[in-house]
Every structure is written in C-alpha cells, then in structure tokens.
Design a protein around this motif. Structure first.
Motif, PDB file in Angstrom:
ATOM      1  N   ARG A 136       1.027  -1.146   0.066  1.00 46.00           N
ATOM      2  CA  ARG A 136       0.187  -0.226   0.029  1.00 46.00           C
ATOM      3  C   ARG A 136       0.942   1.226  -0.033  1.00 46.00           C
ATOM      4  N   PRO A 137       1.649   1.681  -1.137  1.00 41.36           N
ATOM      5  CA  PRO A 137       2.510   2.556  -1.115  1.00 41.36           C
ATOM      6  C   PRO A 137       1.766   4.091  -0.710  1.00 41.36           C
ATOM      7  N   GLY A 138       2.571   4.725  -0.093  1.00 40.41           N
ATOM      8  CA  GLY A 138       2.030   6.259   0.492  1.00 40.41           C
ATOM      9  C   GLY A 138       1.395   6.077   1.692  1.00 40.41           C
ATOM     10  N   VAL A 139       0.835   4.865   2.342  1.00 45.43           N
ATOM     11  CA  VAL A 139       0.107   4.768   3.608  1.00 45.43           C
ATOM     12  C   VAL A 139       0.959   5.195   4.690  1.00 45.43           C
ATOM     13  N   VAL A 140       2.161   4.526   4.563  1.00 44.45           N
ATOM     14  CA  VAL A 140       3.116   4.588   5.726  1.00 44.45           C
ATOM     15  C   VAL A 140       4.181   5.936   5.304  1.00 44.45           C
ATOM     16  N   ASP A 141       4.311   7.041   6.158  1.00 42.33           N
ATOM     17  CA  ASP A 141       5.352   7.776   5.768  1.00 42.33           C
ATOM     18  C   ASP A 141       6.371   8.050   6.789  1.00 42.33           C
ATOM     19  N   ARG A 142       6.464   7.195   7.740  1.00 45.74           N
ATOM     20  CA  ARG A 142       7.631   7.105   8.690  1.00 45.74           C
ATOM     21  C   ARG A 142       7.622   5.636   9.473  1.00 45.74           C
ATOM     22  N   TYR A 243      11.359   0.980  -0.941  1.00 45.16           N
ATOM     23  CA  TYR A 243      10.333   1.740  -0.666  1.00 45.16           C
ATOM     24  C   TYR A 243      10.453   2.684   0.600  1.00 45.16           C
ATOM     25  N   PHE A 244      11.093   2.232   1.696  1.00 49.53           N
ATOM     26  CA  PHE A 244      11.239   2.870   3.056  1.00 49.53           C
ATOM     27  C   PHE A 244      12.585   3.781   3.039  1.00 49.53           C
ATOM     28  N   THR A 245      13.395   3.630   1.771  1.00 55.07           N
ATOM     29  CA  THR A 245      14.466   4.422   1.837  1.00 55.07           C
ATOM     30  C   THR A 245      14.072   5.799   1.456  1.00 55.07           C
ATOM     31  N   GLN A 246      12.916   6.360   1.055  1.00 53.41           N
ATOM     32  CA  GLN A 246      12.146   7.500   0.785  1.00 53.41           C
ATOM     33  C   GLN A 246      11.678   7.892   1.930  1.00 53.41           C
ATOM     34  N   VAL A 247      11.526   7.374   3.213  1.00 50.36           N
ATOM     35  CA  VAL A 247      10.816   7.919   4.034  1.00 50.36           C
ATOM     36  C   VAL A 247      11.624   8.065   5.305  1.00 50.36           C
ATOM     37  N   PRO A 248      11.337   8.847   6.405  1.00 42.24           N
ATOM     38  CA  PRO A 248      12.088   8.977   7.649  1.00 42.24           C
ATOM     39  C   PRO A 248      12.275   7.797   8.336  1.00 42.24           C
ATOM     40  N   VAL A 249      13.291   7.034   8.690  1.00 44.54           N
ATOM     41  CA  VAL A 249      13.325   5.793   9.698  1.00 44.54           C
ATOM     42  C   VAL A 249      14.147   5.998  10.786  1.00 44.54           C
ATOM     43  N   PHE A 250      13.645   5.470  11.780  1.00 46.00           N
ATOM     44  CA  PHE A 250      14.243   5.295  13.396  1.00 46.00           C
ATOM     45  C   PHE A 250      14.466   3.901  13.443  1.00 46.00           C
ATOM     46  N   LEU A 251      15.776   3.623  13.590  1.00 45.04           N
ATOM     47  CA  LEU A 251      16.247   2.238  13.798  1.00 45.04           C
ATOM     48  C   LEU A 251      16.850   2.369  15.244  1.00 45.04           C
ATOM     49  N   GLY A 252      16.022   1.652  16.229  1.00 42.84           N
ATOM     50  CA  GLY A 252      16.401   1.594  17.475  1.00 42.84           C
ATOM     51  C   GLY A 252      16.782   0.185  18.129  1.00 42.84           C
ATOM     52  N   TRP A 253      17.899  -0.171  18.610  1.00 38.49           N
ATOM     53  CA  TRP A 253      18.409  -1.542  18.722  1.00 38.49           C
ATOM     54  C   TRP A 253      18.962  -1.660  19.978  1.00 38.49           C
ATOM     55  N   GLY A 254      18.479  -2.809  20.481  1.00 36.36           N
ATOM     56  CA  GLY A 254      18.957  -3.374  21.707  1.00 36.36           C
ATOM     57  C   GLY A 254      20.226  -4.128  21.527  1.00 36.36           C
TER      58      GLY A 254
END
Length: 311
Positions: A136-142, A243-254
């Motif tokens: 569903r491209p465009g639904v998720v923007d972060r 696809y997600f290279t085009q939206v802001p991404v937070f990568l939180g890692w334990g």
C-alpha cells in the motif's frame, strides 16, 4: 475459536501500566483486540512473538497526548480470538491480511486518515507490518524499527540453539505444553529481570494450553534457509525495503539481543542507510523493557522532528 477469551478487557486493565480501553474488530467470526488511544497522526504499533499489545504500553502512554496510538493483538495472540490457520500457510502473510482489514476499518468507520501513518515494528511485527505496508504505497510515511528482521538472514548468521530446537516437532509439542516460548522469551530477551507482575502480565493471555498454538507456529515459520517455505517471502520483503529509503526511519536497537545480532543490525543499516540509528548497549531483545524511558523519549523526538517533513 476459544470458547471464552484468554483474558477479559477488565482483567487486562488491571495489569501494570495498561489502563487502556480495549476495542474489537470482527474478522467474520474472529474478534481482534486493539488499542486506540489519543488523537493526532496515527502511530501503528505491531508486536511480535510471543508478546501482545502490552509490550507497547509505555510507548502508548508516552505518545497518546499528541498522536493516535493504535496497537493490535494479532489473531491467535493477546486478547484476540485464537485463529485457525490452514496448515502450510505463512502466518506473516495471514497476519498482514488481518492488519490490512483492521486499518481499512479504522479509515472507513473510525475517521483514521488514509495516509500519513507511522509504523512501529518489533520482532515478527516487522515481517507482518512491512509486508502490509509495501503493498500500500503512500500509507506509511515514517517507520520505527526495533529489533526485527525483514529480509533473509545475512551471511554468517547463526540462530540460537534454542530456536533450532523449537523447530523440531517433538520439542515444539513440549514447548506448547509447558509454555516454554513465553518463559524463554521473557528470561532471555531482557538484560534486567522483569518485575514479577510484568512477567505475569506478558504471560497472562497464554496461561491455558489451548491459547498458545500460534507461539510455536511462529517459531517454526522462521525461514532459516532457502529450503524453508518462508524464504521466498523474506526475499521479496527484503527487496521491498527499497520503498522505505524514501521515508524517515528510526532504527532503535538493543545490542544484547540473542536472536537479532550485530549482523542483522548491519543488514538493516546497509538496506536503509539513511535511518536515524539509536543503539542501546545495555538492552536486549525487549529494548522497550530494558530502556523504556530513553527509547520512548528518542522516538518522541524523532516524531516531533519529522512531523513537518513533506509526505
């Protein structure tokens, strides 16, 4: 389906830090439980195995003053009805379909926006929710990624022996009977022991043997090699991450996760090089338990900064 819910909504509200009004969406005869707290841009939180929406409690409490926090329990887990999945089906694909129907219901009947969703994933929530999102491209923007994988295991990866054992049918039957998946996850997935009341809360929906079948099934669905049925799915999902290279991404890692190790983290940074990387050296798989206060603050800051980014 179970003749009665594994845990009532009123019982759930008495669990530590879970003062929420549960809601239900009907997938035909199956009732799916979810949280819908606060107002604002929607933040969809998708859990993995063997957890449920309880794992998001602190993030919901920390964000609901500014955002609409939606946290479903997968069918077969948490307070949702127990699913009857067909033998040979991939749970990740089935649960992604469930997620799609829930979001469509929220858009059509509960005034949720059709676009502009933030997606937060952990463990099996990654393959489930990212599969839904890429269709569903465009639904998720972060995107917020916490200790998960959404691609084939990287070269050199070695799964824990306990995971390999659980994939054996005889061990799986013992684990189902003894609730071993929950007990192992809660003991090995954190750096600091959970308070007894919190451990009990995580395990509460799985006290009865008949309510646990999805837990072992998810473990057995993990694709470890091209011979496994889920391997092509993991390959396609990995390709879709572009696809997600085009939206802001937070990568939180334990960093002390016995399942998702440094090789998995490196694969995420390779595939999503623009992600905002937050490392938590003293946190395990359940980073939201070991470092809740810091992680919630970091995610809140990430959302505040990216609220004004163009969709």
């Amino acid at each position: 389906m179970s003749p009665e819910p594994p845990l009532s909504a009123e019982q759930a509200r008495r669990l530590p830090d879970y003062p929420f009004q549960g809601r239900w969406f009907n997938h035909g005869a199956a009732h799916q439980h979810y949280l819908d707290e606060g107002e604002g841009k929607p933040v969809l939180m998708v859990h993995g195995n063997p957890t449920w929406s309880y794992m998001w409690r602190r993030l919901v409490l920390g964000l609901r003053g500014r955002y609409r926090c939606i946290a479903p329990d997968h069918l077969g887990m948490g307070l949702s009805d127990r699913a009857r999945d067909l033998p040979g089906s991939l749970l990740a694909e089935s649960r992604a379909q469930d997620l799609g129907r829930l979001v469509e219901h929220l858009v059509a009947e509960r005034r949720a926006p059709a676009r502009g969703w933030t997606l937060v994933v952990h463990d099996w929530g990654g393959p489930v929710a990212l599969w839904w999102a890429h269709l569903r491209p465009g639904v998720v923007d972060r995107l917020v990624v916490l200790n998960t994988a959404a691609f084939p295991w990287p070269p050199g990866y070695r799964p824990p022996r306990s995971l390999l054992a659980l994939r054996q049918p005889s061990v799986g039957r013992i684990a189902h009977a003894s609730n071993a998946v929950v007990h192992m996850a809660l003991s090995r997935g954190v750096c600091r022991p959970l308070p007894p009341a919190v451990r009990a809360a995580y395990a509460a929906p799985y006290r009865r043997k008949r309510d646990r079948s999805t837990l072992v099934r998810f473990v057995q669905d993990i694709p470890l090699s091209p011979a496994d049925a889920g391997w092509p799915h993991a390959q396609r999902l990995g390709e879709a991450l572009v696809y997600f290279t085009q939206v802001p991404v937070f990568l939180g890692w334990g960093m002390r996760d016995p399942l998702y190790d440094d090789l998995v983290l490196a694969e995420w940074t390779r595939r999503l090089p623009g992600a905002a990387l937050h490392l938590y050296p003293y946190a395990g798989h359940y980073v939201l338990e070991d470092m809740a206060w810091q992680l919630v603050e970091d995610i809140r800051d990430f959302l505040a900064v990216t609220d004004h980014c163009p969709s």
